[in-house]
Design an enzyme around this catalytic site. Structure first.
Site, PDB file in Angstrom:
ATOM      1  N   GLY A  11       0.835  -1.210   0.000  1.00 17.99           N
ATOM      2  CA  GLY A  11       0.000   0.000   0.000  1.00 17.99           C
ATOM      3  C   GLY A  11       0.864   1.252   0.000  1.00 17.99           C
ATOM      4  N   ARG A  72       1.061  -5.397  -5.124  1.00 18.06           N
ATOM      5  CA  ARG A  72       1.208  -6.505  -4.175  1.00 18.06           C
ATOM      6  C   ARG A  72       1.416  -7.733  -5.053  1.00 18.06           C
ATOM      7  NH1 ARG A  72      -0.552  -4.237   0.888  1.00 18.06           N
ATOM      8  NH2 ARG A  72      -2.286  -2.790   0.693  1.00 18.06           N
ATOM      9  N   ASP A 103       4.764  -4.262   6.248  1.00 17.55           N
ATOM     10  CA  ASP A 103       5.134  -5.614   6.712  1.00 17.55           C
ATOM     11  C   ASP A 103       5.178  -6.654   5.584  1.00 17.55           C
ATOM     12  OD1 ASP A 103       2.389  -5.501   6.508  1.00 17.55           O
ATOM     13  OD2 ASP A 103       1.995  -6.508   8.405  1.00 17.55           O
ATOM     14  N   THR A 126       4.331   3.060   5.428  1.00 18.58           N
ATOM     15  CA  THR A 126       2.951   2.585   5.562  1.00 18.58           C
ATOM     16  C   THR A 126       2.190   3.548   6.459  1.00 18.58           C
ATOM     17  OG1 THR A 126       1.511   0.908   6.578  1.00 18.58           O
ATOM     18  CG2 THR A 126       3.761   0.971   7.379  1.00 18.58           C
ATOM     19  N   ASP A 128      -0.047   2.744   8.387  1.00 14.75           N
ATOM     20  CA  ASP A 128      -0.520   2.043   9.588  1.00 14.75           C
ATOM     21  C   ASP A 128       0.341   2.251  10.840  1.00 14.75           C
ATOM     22  OD1 ASP A 128      -2.515   1.117   8.003  1.00 14.75           O
ATOM     23  OD2 ASP A 128      -1.868  -0.973   7.960  1.00 14.75           O
ATOM     24  N   ASP A 130       2.635   0.422  11.997  1.00 13.60           N
ATOM     25  CA  ASP A 130       2.579  -0.835  12.756  1.00 13.60           C
ATOM     26  C   ASP A 130       3.881  -1.631  12.709  1.00 13.60           C
ATOM     27  OD1 ASP A 130       2.434  -1.407  10.076  1.00 13.60           O
ATOM     28  OD2 ASP A 130       0.802  -2.850  10.234  1.00 13.60           O
ATOM     29  N   ARG A 172      -5.479  -2.229   9.421  1.00 15.64           N
ATOM     30  CA  ARG A 172      -5.926  -3.614   9.354  1.00 15.64           C
ATOM     31  C   ARG A 172      -5.707  -4.351  10.676  1.00 15.64           C
ATOM     32  NH1 ARG A 172      -3.360  -5.773   4.007  1.00 15.64           N
ATOM     33  NH2 ARG A 172      -2.001  -4.136   4.762  1.00 15.64           N
TER      34      ARG A 172
HETATM   35  O1  F6P Z   1      -1.396  -1.312   4.962  1.00 12.49           O
HETATM   36  C1  F6P Z   1      -1.891  -0.081   4.597  1.00 12.49           C
HETATM   37  C2  F6P Z   1      -3.364  -0.152   4.302  1.00 12.49           C
HETATM   38  O2  F6P Z   1      -3.785   1.142   3.943  1.00 12.49           O
HETATM   39  C3  F6P Z   1      -4.254  -0.697   5.437  1.00 12.49           C
HETATM   40  O3  F6P Z   1      -4.543   0.244   6.438  1.00 12.49           O
HETATM   41  C4  F6P Z   1      -5.457  -1.149   4.670  1.00 12.49           C
HETATM   42  O4  F6P Z   1      -6.118  -2.150   5.357  1.00 12.49           O
HETATM   43  C5  F6P Z   1      -4.864  -1.677   3.398  1.00 12.49           C
HETATM   44  O5  F6P Z   1      -3.629  -1.014   3.213  1.00 12.49           O
HETATM   45  C6  F6P Z   1      -5.739  -1.509   2.183  1.00 12.49           C
HETATM   46  O6  F6P Z   1      -5.108  -2.089   1.092  1.00 12.49           O
HETATM   47  P1  F6P Z   1      -5.609  -2.016  -0.425  1.00 12.49           P
HETATM   48  O7  F6P Z   1      -5.303  -0.632  -0.916  1.00 12.49           O
HETATM   49  O8  F6P Z   1      -4.799  -3.039  -1.131  1.00 12.49           O
HETATM   50  O9  F6P Z   1      -7.055  -2.264  -0.367  1.00 12.49           O
END
Ligand code: F6P
Length: 323
Positions: A11, A72, A103, A126, A128, A130, A172
């Site tokens: 992300g 991804r 991560d 990120t 997050d 985290d 998440r």
């Molecule tokens: O890991 C970053 C993040 O923004 C999370 O907070 C969220 O759950 C996820 O990515 C969403 O991912 P995507 O853009 O692939 O839906």
């Protein structure tokens, strides 16, 4: 070491561009050749690798997103995929890589380092926040400010109509965005994956608020909360509070975009230089971070396996201020 490469993966987060710029310009200043890999691990497998110059990163320090794109990658999860990626790096004579991501990115980087021994330094990018091994990750501060701006706006309309709003923010597995935007936005309650809040707790809090003559209430919900999404939680609460006017807003991907804050630009720039210097000084299989405002290097295995606990002082603060 003469040649390194940089990529972004997973992300995106505001400030990734400032980090790419810092990696490219630090590398050039320190007499290294630097390559950019597009689309993260997918691009490494497909050979989307191009030499970068100092002007390749002009006018990006202030922009959100990532000029190197992100993805991804499913193929990188396979040994064959990782082998193809390694062969492509070898073809360009790349001896070290800077991986900017979260991560998932570091899980891949750690495997890659274990299998092929190529020096990897991760830079935490990120929203997050985290990752164990850094007090802050690139993009977190911007995401909190974006969420806060939205919560402030919701508060205006919530107050005008005496409504209860459930506001869902990203995270998440982590409640960092929720807790910080909740405190900054004066939320009555914050629901995060790290602590368990029941539907009964929510109902009691809302009733207590009404007894204390509160007209409106805001409850911030991290998307990974054990009770489900903000919509699900609101639906369950509504059954028991028929006299309350309840609305739900999911902030979603707006939290991932926008111009990075000064904090994120400076953090990203510091981490970019530290990643390049780390590679030159023999760091490998590590994530660069800041702890107590000092640059640190943490083993990638630790950064992905150890969970970063939510600041309990902030959890307590939320409860104390929400009476
Ligand atoms: O890991 C970053 C993040 O923004 C999370 O907070 C969220 O759950 C996820 O990515 C969403 O991912 P995507 O853009 O692939 O839906």
């Amino acid at each position: 070491m003469k040649k390194i490469a940089v990529f972004t993966s997973g992300g995106d987060s505001p400030g990734m561009n400032a980090c790419i710029r810092s990696v490219v310009r630090s590398a050039i200043s320190l007499d290294l050749e630097v390559f950019g890999i597009k689309y993260g691990y997918d691009g490494m497998i497909r050979g989307e690798i191009k030499k970068m110059e100092s002007q390749s990163v002009s006018n990006i320090v202030q922009t959100g997103g990532t000029i190197l794109k992100s993805a991804r990658s499913e193929e990188f999860r396979t040994k064959e995929g990782r082998k193809k990626a390694y062969e492509n790096l070898k073809k360009h004579g790349i001896e070290g890589i800077v991986a900017i991501g979260g991560d998932g990115t570091f899980t891949g980087a750690n495997l890659f380092y274990d299998e092929f021994g190529i020096p990897v330094v991760g830079a935490p990018g990120t929203i997050d926040n985290d990752l164990y091994g850094s007090d802050y990750t690139i993009g977190f501060d911007t995401a909190v400010n974006t969420a806060l701006d939205a919560i402030d706006k919701i508060r205006d309309t919530a107050a005008s109509h005496d409504r209860v709003f459930f506001v869902e923010v990203m995270g998440r597995h982590s409640g960092y965005i929720a807790i910080q935007s909740g405190i900054g936005g004066g939320a009555e309650m914050v629901m995060v994956p790290e602590t368990s809040t029941t539907i009964d707790d929510v109902i009691s809090k809302l009733r207590e608020g009404r007894d204390n003559k509160k007209g409106s209430s805001i409850i911030v919900v991290a998307e990974g909360d054990a009770q489900g999404s903000a919509h699900e939680i609101a639906a369950r609460v509504k059954i028991h509070t028929p006299n309350m006017d309840i609305k739900v807003t999911n902030l979603g991907h707006i939290q991932r975009g926008g111009a990075p804050t000064a904090f994120d630009r400076i953090l990203a720039s510091r981490l970019g230089l530290a990643a390049v210097e780390g590679l030159i000084n023999g760091q490998k299989g590590v994530m660069v971070g800041v702890i107590d405002n000092k640059i640190t290097y943490t083993n990638l295995k630790l950064s992905i396996s150890k969970s970063k606990p939510l600041n309990q002082e902030l959890v307590r603060l939320t409860k104390i201020l929400s009476i």
